[in-house]
Design an enzyme around this catalytic site. Structure first.
Site: not given
Length: 491
Positions: A250, A284
């Site tokens: 990720e 993010c």
């Protein structure tokens, strides 16, 4: 000051070398934890403990119901100490206390509870092949899993992967970020209290060098899960190729918020602000690129800039604060450098971008908003990982889509339009793994979360997590009507 040591083979142990780091409260600049730095020898010990626990210990051979009972005990212990864990996480990360107490920490509890039950529902299939035999599929744990987690939401991000790996029967070496390791390190105390079998979870402390590198390069790891920057993710893949092991990544994002001309401006404004600045902008999925169709671009930009200037920057423990400090002085300096670079490249700084005059201590930064950003500039293309936003004007829907997809990343985004069908059609064309329609994207533990392009590999959440942490074995079972040919018999 808290001393943070390793948790290896069921015991708290200091590292074999003398190196140390300090965790610093971003709001006060005070040292709050002393961290042992794990050497490659410590990493070897942790991996060996996990391997021994997998090959010889009870964990993979327990029933899923037995493993689930341990996950529920972890959740119970976290819930009983929720306020304390939230306080530590707030001090360690600079995230708002209310977000830690009511968001990140309850989510960690939920992750253990959810996978305790989801694991019981995760099983294979029996596939009949004519009248001759059945093929039976079933999930098998991978073995030893390395999980490397970031400093933003450290316990929530660790727990979603740790819980899925454990319920599947794997053993784990867990490395939290050295910038915010306290809450993850406290899991070791919980594991001791509930008598989790030794070696099932090992927690090692340290920085990327040497600790993270030694873990990434270790040859006896069956899967590496890494959550963090794209460049390190590429290193994980490079070393994983040597042993053809799996990787879950990720990685970074440069997520767009698309505001089409028929959008409810006030609703889109609220959504864009939340997406851009929640978690201090250090997440993010942050909507760091706002793309607005030309007919409403001026009105939207004016209101967004005005609202940004009014954001309350302050102590994370003050309920009135809307944004806290950046994680470190060095990280803030990188953002200030990016702001200066954007101005040199022609972008117009319309709000913020400076150190608040009233905040003499702490790594605070005024949220920055730019207009007239060139689509190929550093600000438009690179992840800054902070409250630095670029507003772009699109001539029409097609150009808005082109701008949205003109990035190496593809993690998240949102699209705003009063016409839900139009918004849905637009969202399906976006090159992003997670898209909100007339809402910022909200994660749900039951749904997959993963990125397109250089934002990652694999998805976590629900049964998708369990698929990542297992491999499928197929068993072939003959039925009564099936007979093998008899080779070598003389006729």
């Amino acid at each position: 000051m808290i001393e943070i040591v390793n948790f290896i083979d069921g015991k708290h142990v200091r590292s074999t070398e003398d190196g140390s780091l300090f965790s610093v409260n971003p709001a006060t600049e005070k040292r709050i934890a002393h961290i042992n730095i794990s050497s490659p020898m410590d990493v070897d010990a942790a991996v060996l403990a996990a391997r021994t626990a997998y090959e010889q210990g009870p964990w993979p051979r327990m029933s899923v119901e037995e493993r689930a009972s341990y996950l529920h005990m972890i959740a119970d212990a976290l819930e009983e100490n929720l306020a304390l864990f939230a306080q530590y996480e707030c001090e360690d990360t600079g995230f708002l206390s209310k977000m830690c107490l009511h968001g990140h920490l309850p989510r960690a509890v939920e992750h253990f509870r959810f996978f305790a039950e989801e694991g019981k529902r995760f099983f294979g299939n029996a596939i009949p092949v004519g009248d001759a035999y059945f093929n039976i599929t079933h999930p098998v744990p991978l073995g030893v899993v390395a999980i490397m987690t970031p400093w933003n939401g450290p316990l929530a991000v660790s727990s979603i992967n740790l819980a899925a790996a454990l319920i599947s029967g794997n053993t784990v070496v867990l490395k939290p970020s050295e910038l915010a390791p306290i809450t993850v390190s406290l899991l070791g105390q919980i594991f001791e209290e509930i008598d989790l079998p030794a070696g099932v979870v090992n927690i090692i402390q340290g920085a990327g060098l040497p600790t993270g590198q030694a873990l990434i390069q270790h040859s006896d790891i069956d899967l590496v899960c890494f959550i963090g920057g794209t460049q390190v993710g590429k290193e994980v893949l490079r070393h994983s190729a040597n042993t053809v092991r799996r990787s879950i990544l990720e990685l970074g994002g440069k997520s767009p918020t698309i505001v089409l001309a028929d959008a409810d401006i006030d609703a889109a404004l609220d959504g864009a602000l939340v997406s851009a600045f929640s978690s201090n902008g250090q997440v993010c999925t942050a909507g760091s690129r706002i793309i607005v169709e030309r007919p409403i671009a001026e009105a939207f930009s004016r209101k967004f800039i005005e609202r940004t200037r009014n954001i309350r920057i302050g102590d994370p423990f003050d309920d009135a604060s809307e944004i806290g400090p950046m994680i470190t002085a060095a990280h803030r300096a990188q953002m200030l450098a990016a702001i200066e670079q954007a101005q040199r490249q022609g972008a117009n700084l319309r709000a913020g971008g400076a150190i608040p005059a009233q905040r003499s201590r702490g790594f605070y930064l005024e949220p920055a908003v730019f207009t007239e950003v060139h689509p190929q500039s550093d600000l438009a293309r690179n992840e800054i990982f902070g409250p630095v936003i670029g507003i772009f004007t699109a001539d029409d829907e097609a150009s808005a889509l082109a701008l949205a997809n003109s990035t190496q990343f593809g993690l998240a985004g949102s699209v705003w339009s009063r016409d839900h069908s139009r918004a849905l059609s637009f969202a399906k064309k976006m090159q992003a793994g997670n898209v909100g329609i007339n809402t910022p994207f909200i994660r749900d533990i039951r749904c997959p979360f993963g990125g397109f392009k250089q934002s990652g590999i694999g998805a976590v959440g629900g049964r998708w997590s369990l698929e990542q942490y297992t491999q499928t074995q197929t068993l072939c079972v003959p039925l009564n009507g099936y007979t093998l040919p008899k080779y070598g018999i003389q006729h």
